[in-house]
Design a protein around this motif. Structure first.
Motif, short mmCIF file in Angstrom:
data_model
loop_
_atom_site.label_atom_id
_atom_site.label_comp_id
_atom_site.label_asym_id
_atom_site.label_seq_id
_atom_site.Cartn_x
_atom_site.Cartn_y
_atom_site.Cartn_z
N VAL A 134 -24.64 -35.91 21.91
CA VAL A 134 -23.68 -34.81 21.90
C VAL A 134 -22.35 -35.35 21.36
O VAL A 134 -21.86 -36.36 21.84
CB VAL A 134 -23.46 -34.24 23.31
N VAL A 135 -21.83 -34.68 20.36
CA VAL A 135 -20.52 -35.05 19.83
C VAL A 135 -19.59 -33.85 19.97
O VAL A 135 -19.84 -32.79 19.39
CB VAL A 135 -20.59 -35.45 18.34
N VAL A 136 -18.54 -34.03 20.76
CA VAL A 136 -17.57 -32.97 20.93
C VAL A 136 -16.43 -33.25 19.95
O VAL A 136 -15.65 -34.18 20.15
CB VAL A 136 -17.05 -32.91 22.38
N ARG A 137 -16.40 -32.48 18.88
CA ARG A 137 -15.38 -32.70 17.85
C ARG A 137 -14.08 -32.03 18.28
O ARG A 137 -14.07 -30.85 18.59
CB ARG A 137 -15.86 -32.16 16.50
N VAL A 138 -13.02 -32.82 18.32
CA VAL A 138 -11.74 -32.31 18.79
C VAL A 138 -10.66 -32.60 17.76
O VAL A 138 -10.85 -33.42 16.86
CB VAL A 138 -11.33 -32.96 20.13
N ARG A 139 -9.55 -31.88 17.90
CA ARG A 139 -8.41 -32.17 17.03
C ARG A 139 -7.10 -32.03 17.80
O ARG A 139 -7.05 -31.37 18.84
CB ARG A 139 -8.42 -31.27 15.80
N VAL A 192 -21.04 -40.41 13.85
CA VAL A 192 -20.20 -39.22 13.96
C VAL A 192 -19.49 -38.93 12.65
O VAL A 192 -18.87 -37.89 12.49
CB VAL A 192 -19.11 -39.39 15.04
N PHE A 249 -16.26 -37.66 22.68
CA PHE A 249 -15.30 -36.85 21.93
C PHE A 249 -15.05 -37.60 20.64
O PHE A 249 -15.06 -38.84 20.62
CB PHE A 249 -13.95 -36.78 22.68
N LEU A 258 -5.49 -32.58 22.81
CA LEU A 258 -6.68 -32.37 21.98
C LEU A 258 -7.36 -31.07 22.38
O LEU A 258 -7.39 -30.72 23.55
CB LEU A 258 -7.65 -33.53 22.16
N SER A 259 -7.90 -30.37 21.37
CA SER A 259 -8.68 -29.18 21.70
C SER A 259 -10.02 -29.22 20.97
O SER A 259 -10.14 -29.78 19.89
CB SER A 259 -7.89 -27.93 21.34
N VAL A 260 -10.98 -28.60 21.61
CA VAL A 260 -12.35 -28.68 21.10
C VAL A 260 -12.52 -27.83 19.84
O VAL A 260 -12.13 -26.68 19.79
CB VAL A 260 -13.36 -28.21 22.17
N ASP A 261 -13.11 -28.44 18.85
CA ASP A 261 -13.38 -27.79 17.58
C ASP A 261 -14.79 -27.21 17.62
O ASP A 261 -15.02 -26.07 17.31
CB ASP A 261 -13.32 -28.87 16.50
N ARG A 262 -15.71 -28.06 17.98
CA ARG A 262 -17.09 -27.62 18.21
C ARG A 262 -17.91 -28.73 18.81
O ARG A 262 -17.50 -29.89 18.82
CB ARG A 262 -17.70 -27.11 16.92
N VAL A 263 -19.06 -28.34 19.31
CA VAL A 263 -19.94 -29.29 19.99
C VAL A 263 -21.24 -29.41 19.19
O VAL A 263 -21.92 -28.41 18.97
CB VAL A 263 -20.25 -28.81 21.43
N ASP A 264 -21.54 -30.60 18.74
CA ASP A 264 -22.77 -30.82 17.99
C ASP A 264 -23.78 -31.56 18.84
O ASP A 264 -23.46 -32.56 19.48
CB ASP A 264 -22.49 -31.68 16.75
N VAL A 265 -25.00 -31.04 18.82
CA VAL A 265 -26.10 -31.71 19.53
C VAL A 265 -27.13 -32.15 18.50
O VAL A 265 -27.56 -31.35 17.66
CB VAL A 265 -26.76 -30.76 20.54
N VAL A 266 -27.48 -33.42 18.54
CA VAL A 266 -28.53 -33.92 17.66
C VAL A 266 -29.65 -34.48 18.53
O VAL A 266 -29.43 -35.43 19.29
CB VAL A 266 -28.01 -35.03 16.72
N ILE A 286 -23.76 -34.04 10.16
CA ILE A 286 -23.63 -35.49 10.18
C ILE A 286 -24.59 -36.08 11.19
O ILE A 286 -24.41 -35.94 12.40
CB ILE A 286 -22.19 -35.90 10.51
N VAL A 295 -12.23 -37.58 17.42
CA VAL A 295 -11.07 -37.06 16.70
C VAL A 295 -11.23 -37.51 15.25
O VAL A 295 -10.89 -38.65 14.89
CB VAL A 295 -9.75 -37.61 17.27
N GLU A 296 -11.77 -36.63 14.44
CA GLU A 296 -12.15 -36.98 13.07
C GLU A 296 -11.01 -37.58 12.27
O GLU A 296 -11.15 -38.64 11.67
CB GLU A 296 -12.68 -35.73 12.36
#
Lengths: 141, 141
Positions: free
Chosen positions: A134-139, A82, A99, B127-135, B81, A101-102
């Motif tokens: 699937v990576v759900v990037r959150v902040r 990730v 999820f 936390l809130s979703v920034d975006r969803v990445d699918v690989v 990534i 959290v970068e």
DNA sequence: TCATAGTTTAGAATTATTCTAAATTGAGTT
DNA sequence: AACTCAATTTAGAATAATTCTAAACTATGA
């Protein structure tokens, strides 16, 4: 002398290692104890090394790297990609997503049954699907 | 002296850079020319540096890194990534996902409309979703 | 043409990870 | 318990990708 909780964790770890064909050395037993005592952990080599060192156990960073890879080969761990600069290992090897959290380097499991990915096209000729991440990037905020 | 195809690529690149508030230096124009001449490219700093060098243009690796990050900040590129050891940049900044052939370091776009990710749970509090990445990880065979 | 802020660059520094070769150890013999 | 030996661990060197630094260069507006 009675058996301590710590001994029982070590026994469990030893058993698990043997079941997976890994010789239960002191270092591997300690690391397995930490990794599998609780559920669903996400570690990096550094974080695990800090943790085991903090517990007063002497294990080299090289051994932590070796061990993480051996555990992964043996199917006890799974790698999670990730972040371009760090490699995470996940004690949950079942079907699930994350999820992330970068800013904090924090991973949180999402049950595999919860998420569904639909409409993935057939891969180009000669390629077959290995798995879908699937990576759900959150902040924060 | 007539205008060559190369000049027109450079002009386009220059324009695009200005539109995004980036000073059109020789190096940035060359790199933008390569990146945006064709559609949907996936590069790493190294691969782009090899490509631009191979074309006989002198640009340092440090500048390639700087430029890729500036282009990303400006919204001309997007980071992808998929590999713990390399960082990819994608000229397609729209909604889409990827196939990834790990062994070859090869990325292939999947149109965003094709794929649907359903059932993503609400992220934990704060936390809130920034975006969803699918690989979609694929392999030969 | 000039001034100057923005840009490029070589090379050093950093970070995560892997490699190497020597020392140690687990586990099965005697 | 001592012995053997392949497997394991380890410190430190090596590698790879990336970032930093500080000096040289250049685009642009006056």
């Amino acid at each position: 002398m009675v058996k301590s909780a710590r001994d029982s964790v070590a026994d469990q770890a030893t058993l698990r290692l043997r079941q997976h064909g890994l010789r239960p050395t002191r270092q591997r037993v300690e690391l397995a104890g930490i990794l599998f005592r609780d559920c669903d952990r996400h570690v990096t080599a550094e974080s695990l090394h800090d943790e085991v060192s903090g517990a007063g156990v002497k294990v080299s960073l090289a051994t932590v790297y070796n061990t993480l890879h051996q555990f992964t080969e043996a199917g006890l761990l799974r790698q999670v990609i990730v972040d371009a600069s760090r490699c995470y290992f996940d004690t949950n090897t079942g079907n699930h997503q994350h999820f992330f959290v970068e800013k904090e380097g924090l991973l949180i499991d999402i049950p595999g049954e919860a998420i569904e990915v639909a409409g993935v096209p057939a891969p180009p000729d000669g390629l077959s699907v290995d798995r879908v991440d699937v990576v759900v990037r959150v902040r924060r905020g």
